[in-house]
Design a protein around this motif. Structure first.
Motif, PDB file in Angstrom:
ATOM      1  N   GLU A 135      29.683 -26.541  -7.095  1.00 52.44           N
ATOM      2  CA  GLU A 135      30.492 -25.801  -8.069  1.00 52.44           C
ATOM      3  C   GLU A 135      31.975 -25.768  -7.692  1.00 52.44           C
ATOM      4  O   GLU A 135      32.832 -25.471  -8.533  1.00 52.44           O
ATOM      5  CB  GLU A 135      29.945 -24.369  -8.234  1.00 52.44           C
ATOM      6  N   GLN A 144      24.003 -28.109 -11.393  1.00 53.59           N
ATOM      7  CA  GLN A 144      23.897 -26.943 -12.289  1.00 53.59           C
ATOM      8  C   GLN A 144      22.783 -25.974 -11.908  1.00 53.59           C
ATOM      9  O   GLN A 144      22.978 -24.774 -11.958  1.00 53.59           O
ATOM     10  CB  GLN A 144      23.640 -27.407 -13.723  1.00 53.59           C
ATOM     11  N   THR A 169      22.948 -24.888 -20.522  1.00 51.74           N
ATOM     12  CA  THR A 169      22.148 -24.823 -19.297  1.00 51.74           C
ATOM     13  C   THR A 169      20.662 -24.841 -19.658  1.00 51.74           C
ATOM     14  O   THR A 169      20.269 -24.534 -20.791  1.00 51.74           O
ATOM     15  CB  THR A 169      22.475 -23.564 -18.463  1.00 51.74           C
TER      16      THR A 169
END
Ligand code: FUB
Length: 324
Positions: A207, A261, A315
């Motif tokens: 991230e 993710q 997502t």
């Protein structure tokens, strides 16, 4: 067709399902596990598959059709053994069954067999794909009809032995604080005769934009690549192997870099976990395997599927397998 978390093929042991929609049906291209009493090891010697069966299913039935054996290792000149996780891509009016197997020197390579129908018969090429190595080929056809191959797997799949750019029989995984071994991506030639380029590293970032580390076993790539496109976003999905998750990373390009993710599938019964994602009649499905039929024997696996759901922000909702 009712999405079910139960084995969909029970007459054979099946694993590594690659699902595609052809002719308005879902076709499944899996490995065919062979029961034996040999031991499991880190080299994957327990996975002694010799041939491929193809299966199909459609909207109107829960029945899965077995189209029979479509390719055997004895029919492929360059192969010695271990026909592992296959895939299929339809390009130039031909169905290309793509598969990894050990060559006569005992190294994994990728091969292609061609057919006029999604259920075969398939005629293997005499040679493997020049410059190919390792396992788990996933073929992705983009909106512009370009075909990319994603591949690679650690340990039995030998990917860590190619870290230096060529085969090193003593090659190992990097130290835990160095970047992970990357899976590979290569554009195919338009006529599908081979790679159009040297396979490239597919880099996965965290991230903060930092490369995932070899020691980050909850997130780093191990094997089982799949590419799924949703809108303009490329979802690269894969198995973390030693920690047994199916996870995903997203990019704006089929080459990446990809940003990690989250998880798609929590660990299943059995060591390996391997999947594919397919859209069909307005829903998205996750195909995967576990070892429920054999009560946990690692090389006697069975294919299952269930619906996969996305949140509004793109997502993926994590699935936790349930066992009685
Ligand atoms: O089926 C043999 C190997 O097990 C596959 O290549 C891996 O992805 C794992 O599922």
């Amino acid at each position: 067709m009712k999405a079910q978390n139960t084995p969909i093929v029970t007459n054979l042991f099946t694993a590594d399902p690659s699902a595609h929609v052809y002719l308005d049906k879902i076709y499944i291209y899996p490995s065919h596990d062979i029961p034996h009493n040999g031991e499991d090891n880190d080299n994957g010697d327990e996975y002694q598959m010799e041939d491929y069966h193809i299966f199909s299913m459609d909207e109107n039935s829960d029945e899965v059709t077995d189209h029979g054996m479509v390719l055997h290792q004895d029919d492929v000149e360059w192969v010695s053994n271990q026909m592992w996780a296959p895939d299929c891509v339809f390009k130039n009016g031909i169905y290309h069954l793509v598969f990894p197997a050990r060559d006569k020197d005992g190294n994994f390579r990728l091969g292609i067999a061609e057919g006029k129908s999604p259920e075969g018969p398939f005629t293997p090429r005499k040679e493997c794909i020049e410059g190919s190595f390792s396992i788990d080929p996933c073929s992705f056809i983009d909106d512009d009809e370009k075909v990319y191959f994603y591949f690679g797997g650690l340990w039995g799949g030998q990917l860590e032995k190619y870290r230096t750019g060529s085969f090193d029989p003593n090659g190992t995984e990097p130290p835990k604080n160095e970047h992970a071994v990357w899976p590979k991506v290569a554009l195919m030639k338009d006529d599908m005769t081979g790679f159009a380029e040297e396979p490239r590293d597919l880099v996965i970032l965290d991230e903060n934009g930092k490369e995932l580390l070899a020691g980050d076993e909850d997130r780093r790539y191990f094997e089982d690549p799949w590419m799924y496109k949703r809108g303009d976003k490329y979802y690269f999905t894969y198995s973390t192997g030693t920690t047994h998750y199916i996870v995903y990373a997203v990019s704006d390009s089929p080459y990446g870099p990809f940003t990690y993710q989250g998880r798609i599938l929590e660990p299943v019964l059995g060591w390996t976990t391997h999947h594919s994602i397919v859209d069909y009649h307005g829903k998205t499905y996750l195909f995967y395997h576990d070892c429920e039929l054999s009560n946990g024997i690692n090389h006697r696996r069975n294919v299952k599927y269930c619906e996969l759901n996305f949140n509004a922000d793109g997502t993926i909702q994590t699935i936790t397998p349930e066992y009685k």
